[in-house]
Design a protein around this motif. Structure first.
Motif, PDB file in Angstrom:
ATOM      1  N   GLY A   1       4.815   1.515  -5.053  1.00 15.17           N
ATOM      2  CA  GLY A   1       5.378   0.599  -4.335  1.00 15.17           C
ATOM      3  C   GLY A   1       6.535   1.146  -3.400  1.00 15.17           C
ATOM      4  O   GLY A   1       7.457   1.875  -3.861  1.00 15.17           O
ATOM      5  N   ASN A   2       6.694   0.165  -2.460  1.00 13.47           N
ATOM      6  CA  ASN A   2       8.056   0.388  -1.554  1.00 13.47           C
ATOM      7  C   ASN A   2       8.577  -0.970  -1.054  1.00 13.47           C
ATOM      8  O   ASN A   2       7.918  -1.796  -1.313  1.00 13.47           O
ATOM      9  N   PRO A   3       9.807  -0.730  -0.416  1.00  9.65           N
ATOM     10  CA  PRO A   3      10.550  -2.042   0.109  1.00  9.65           C
ATOM     11  C   PRO A   3      10.081  -2.370   1.397  1.00  9.65           C
ATOM     12  O   PRO A   3      10.795  -3.245   2.065  1.00  9.65           O
ATOM     13  N   TYR A   4       9.162  -1.699   2.042  1.00  5.55           N
ATOM     14  CA  TYR A   4       8.692  -1.887   3.254  1.00  5.55           C
ATOM     15  C   TYR A   4       7.586  -2.806   3.735  1.00  5.55           C
ATOM     16  O   TYR A   4       7.096  -2.834   4.551  1.00  5.55           O
ATOM     17  N   ASP A   5       7.087  -3.653   2.399  1.00  3.98           N
ATOM     18  CA  ASP A   5       5.956  -4.628   2.616  1.00  3.98           C
ATOM     19  C   ASP A   5       4.565  -3.892   3.023  1.00  3.98           C
ATOM     20  O   ASP A   5       3.907  -4.533   3.883  1.00  3.98           O
ATOM     21  N   GLU A   6       4.422  -2.554   2.740  1.00  2.31           N
ATOM     22  CA  GLU A   6       3.051  -2.012   3.134  1.00  2.31           C
ATOM     23  C   GLU A   6       2.225  -2.132   2.181  1.00  2.31           C
ATOM     24  O   GLU A   6       2.377  -2.315   0.852  1.00  2.31           O
ATOM     25  N   ALA A   7       0.806  -1.862   2.525  1.00  4.73           N
ATOM     26  CA  ALA A   7       0.021  -1.778   1.701  1.00  4.73           C
ATOM     27  C   ALA A   7      -0.063  -1.019   0.379  1.00  4.73           C
ATOM     28  O   ALA A   7       0.528   0.207   0.768  1.00  4.73           O
ATOM     29  N   TYR A   8      -0.064  -1.498  -0.856  1.00  4.96           N
ATOM     30  CA  TYR A   8      -0.220  -0.342  -1.869  1.00  4.96           C
ATOM     31  C   TYR A   8      -0.924  -0.833  -2.977  1.00  4.96           C
ATOM     32  O   TYR A   8      -1.218  -2.174  -3.297  1.00  4.96           O
ATOM     33  N   SER A   9      -1.402   0.268  -3.656  1.00  7.52           N
ATOM     34  CA  SER A   9      -2.327  -0.019  -4.974  1.00  7.52           C
ATOM     35  C   SER A   9      -2.382   1.212  -5.473  1.00  7.52           C
ATOM     36  O   SER A   9      -2.683   2.309  -4.965  1.00  7.52           O
ATOM     37  N   PRO A  10      -2.879   1.359  -6.860  1.00  4.57           N
ATOM     38  CA  PRO A  10      -3.230   2.420  -7.689  1.00  4.57           C
ATOM     39  C   PRO A  10      -4.343   3.198  -7.055  1.00  4.57           C
ATOM     40  O   PRO A  10      -4.374   4.509  -7.053  1.00  4.57           O
ATOM     41  N   GLU A  11      -5.365   2.379  -6.408  1.00  9.03           N
ATOM     42  CA  GLU A  11      -6.373   2.994  -5.684  1.00  9.03           C
ATOM     43  C   GLU A  11      -5.912   3.609  -4.468  1.00  9.03           C
ATOM     44  O   GLU A  11      -6.857   4.729  -3.999  1.00  9.03           O
ATOM     45  N   LEU A  12      -4.909   3.168  -3.716  1.00  5.86           N
ATOM     46  CA  LEU A  12      -4.535   3.778  -2.430  1.00  5.86           C
ATOM     47  C   LEU A  12      -3.914   5.298  -2.748  1.00  5.86           C
ATOM     48  O   LEU A  12      -4.114   6.450  -2.193  1.00  5.86           O
ATOM     49  N   ILE A  13      -3.304   5.202  -4.010  1.00  8.31           N
ATOM     50  CA  ILE A  13      -2.666   6.473  -4.662  1.00  8.31           C
ATOM     51  C   ILE A  13      -3.899   7.528  -4.724  1.00  8.31           C
ATOM     52  O   ILE A  13      -3.818   8.668  -4.197  1.00  8.31           O
ATOM     53  N   ALA A  14      -4.979   7.035  -5.444  1.00 11.18           N
ATOM     54  CA  ALA A  14      -6.266   7.873  -5.538  1.00 11.18           C
ATOM     55  C   ALA A  14      -6.850   8.507  -4.380  1.00 11.18           C
ATOM     56  O   ALA A  14      -7.187   9.537  -4.221  1.00 11.18           O
ATOM     57  N   GLU A  15      -6.588   7.617  -3.269  1.00 10.81           N
ATOM     58  CA  GLU A  15      -7.226   7.980  -2.107  1.00 10.81           C
ATOM     59  C   GLU A  15      -6.396   9.371  -1.490  1.00 10.81           C
ATOM     60  O   GLU A  15      -6.714  10.256  -0.874  1.00 10.81           O
ATOM     61  N   PHE A  16      -5.165   9.191  -1.575  1.00 11.90           N
ATOM     62  CA  PHE A  16      -4.298  10.289  -1.343  1.00 11.90           C
ATOM     63  C   PHE A  16      -4.446  11.405  -1.968  1.00 11.90           C
ATOM     64  O   PHE A  16      -4.614  12.648  -1.498  1.00 11.90           O
ATOM     65  N   VAL A  17      -4.642  11.440  -3.209  1.00 16.12           N
ATOM     66  CA  VAL A  17      -5.083  12.499  -4.237  1.00 16.12           C
ATOM     67  C   VAL A  17      -6.427  13.084  -3.959  1.00 16.12           C
ATOM     68  O   VAL A  17      -6.115  14.363  -3.954  1.00 16.12           O
ATOM     69  N   GLU A  18      -7.321  12.402  -3.503  1.00 17.53           N
ATOM     70  CA  GLU A  18      -8.368  13.034  -3.077  1.00 17.53           C
ATOM     71  C   GLU A  18      -8.240  13.686  -2.139  1.00 17.53           C
ATOM     72  O   GLU A  18      -8.855  14.820  -1.923  1.00 17.53           O
TER      73      GLU A  18
END
Length: 284
Positions: free
Chosen positions: A143-160
């Motif tokens: 997560g971040n302080p910039y009010d951007e979209a975030y989820s564990p699944e988003l992390i998985a997209e980057f990892v892929e």
């Protein structure tokens, strides 16, 4: 097996007064006596961006690596920095900060995420030629302080995307120290189950009071690689005005051992290093 990565580079980078080169080298030499898997010792970035680390090459020349078992990691922010770092046989790992936040990627490396991903590919290709290993840090991984979209699944997209480039080590960073234990466990659980061939690390920022619970949560999620800095010094100077310190290595070690993990650490040398921190980071 648990891997411990000590991060004097991260501890020092936000210190406003310049730490003498010889002092830096003496401190890192003491850290090399402890038995950490890796020392994140410096960075090959613009001295205008991180003036504290403008002497990384000189520090490297003063390190006593003849009997050291720890590997060395240097942070780079672009291909030029990676090329500079790759000339040194002593450096095993190159670390690159990739953010899941568009805002922070611009703040940290003056690039968009798409541009940063191209840089990751270029550095990965360079590492394969030069015999180095690329460690990619996923900044704002919780997560971040910039009010951007975030989820564990988003992390998985980057990892892929990184998995397609055949990256083997990805360290997920709680850049602003806002992750709660439940989220930490979930993020690592999703990644370690989806990508068992990748080594995932935790680069957490935390107060001393919150460290134990966060580390245990990462363990529950399957993390076996942990970054820390003695006495919790450090934090990212590009994230927010108020730095949130690194996980204190001494608390990290106590927590991991309390959870039944046997660590190959020289406690006497660790005690000596802790004594040095007051001198190294003091303005006087």
């Amino acid at each position: 097996m648990i891997k411990l990565i000590e991060c004097p580079r991260d501890a020092m980078q936000g210190i406003p007064h310049f730490i003498d080169t010889a002092v830096k080298a003496a401190y890192i030499n003491q850290l090399l006596e402890i038995g950490f898997d890796t020392i994140d010792f410096g960075s090959f970035v613009s001295p205008k961006a991180v003036p504290q680390l403008r002497d990384t090459e000189e520090v490297l020349g003063l390190l006593d690596l003849h009997h050291a078992k720890s590997k060395l990691l240097a942070i780079v922010a672009n291909l030029r920095g990676a090329e500079d770092a790759s000339h040194f046989d002593e450096i095993d790992y190159l670390g690159f900060p990739l953010s899941v936040s568009e805002t922070f990627q611009q703040k940290n490396t003056n690039r968009s995420i798409s541009e940063a991903l191209k840089t990751v590919e270029e550095i990965q290709n360079l590492c394969e030629v030069k015999g180095k290993t690329l460690v990619t840090y996923l900044s704002m991984g919780f997560g971040n302080p910039y009010d951007e979209a975030y989820s564990p699944e988003l992390i998985a997209e980057f990892v892929e995307k990184l998995n397609q480039l055949d990256l083997k080590i990805i360290s997920i960073a709680d850049t602003v120290g806002k992750a709660n234990p439940e989220l930490i466990e979930k993020v690592f659980e999703v990644q370690t189950q989806a990508f068992p061939e990748i080594e995932f690390g935790a680069h957490l920022h935390s107060t001393a009071a919150g460290t134990k619970e966060k580390v245990i949560s990462a363990l529950k999620g399957g993390c076996k690689r942990f970054d820390g800095a003695l006495n919790g010094y450090g934090g990212c100077p590009f994230a927010e005005n108020e730095l949130v310190g690194n996980v204190a290595t001494e608390i990290l070690i106590d927590t991991l051992e309390g959870e039944g993990h046997e660590l190959i650490i020289n406690k006497a040398e660790l005690k000596e290093a802790l004594k040095l921190t007051g001198f190294v980071f003091s303005e006087f």
